[in-house]
Write an enzyme that holds these catalytic residues in place. Sequence first.
Site, short mmCIF file in Angstrom:
data_model
loop_
_atom_site.label_atom_id
_atom_site.label_comp_id
_atom_site.label_asym_id
_atom_site.label_seq_id
_atom_site.Cartn_x
_atom_site.Cartn_y
_atom_site.Cartn_z
N GLU A 96 49.83 1.12 -34.50
CA GLU A 96 49.51 0.37 -33.26
C GLU A 96 49.16 1.57 -32.18
OE1 GLU A 96 53.17 -1.56 -32.11
OE2 GLU A 96 52.82 -3.18 -33.35
N TYR A 108 41.40 7.73 -35.21
CA TYR A 108 41.77 6.84 -36.36
C TYR A 108 40.40 6.08 -36.64
CZ TYR A 108 46.47 7.42 -34.32
OH TYR A 108 47.77 7.65 -34.18
#
Length: 140
Positions: A96, A108
């Site tokens: 998250e 990411y």
Amino acid sequence: MIRPATEADVAVIVSIEAECFGAAAWSEQLVREHLAADHRIALIHDDVAYGVVSVLGDVADLDRIAVVPSVRRGGLARELLDVLVAESSAERMLLEVAADNEAAIGLYESFGFSTISTRKGYYPGGIDALIMELRGTLEP
């Protein structure tokens, strides 16, 4: 140098937490619990960065990755993520991230994570959380 984090690193990790996350920092007790859990991999890089991943079966969750501001953008987060992914040996990894954290999202995505869901208003201030996933052999 990246190495496994131990009980001796608690004070350093708590300090990194405070510098990186302020009021949202993990408590000393929570850091201790994460380091002690059998299903977690915790790594530290000198006294400036650390990461934790939980592994349950074939799924890993990136619980935390933190680099103190003074040394950010030097590749430490990527190095930690490389090792955490490799050591997890999972088929997929989830995480998250705050939707306004462009630097983390960029890291990411460059690593191969993709957004699979959004949690509206999850973080303080009404900021959404992006749920991101890395699938496959989990090699960067």
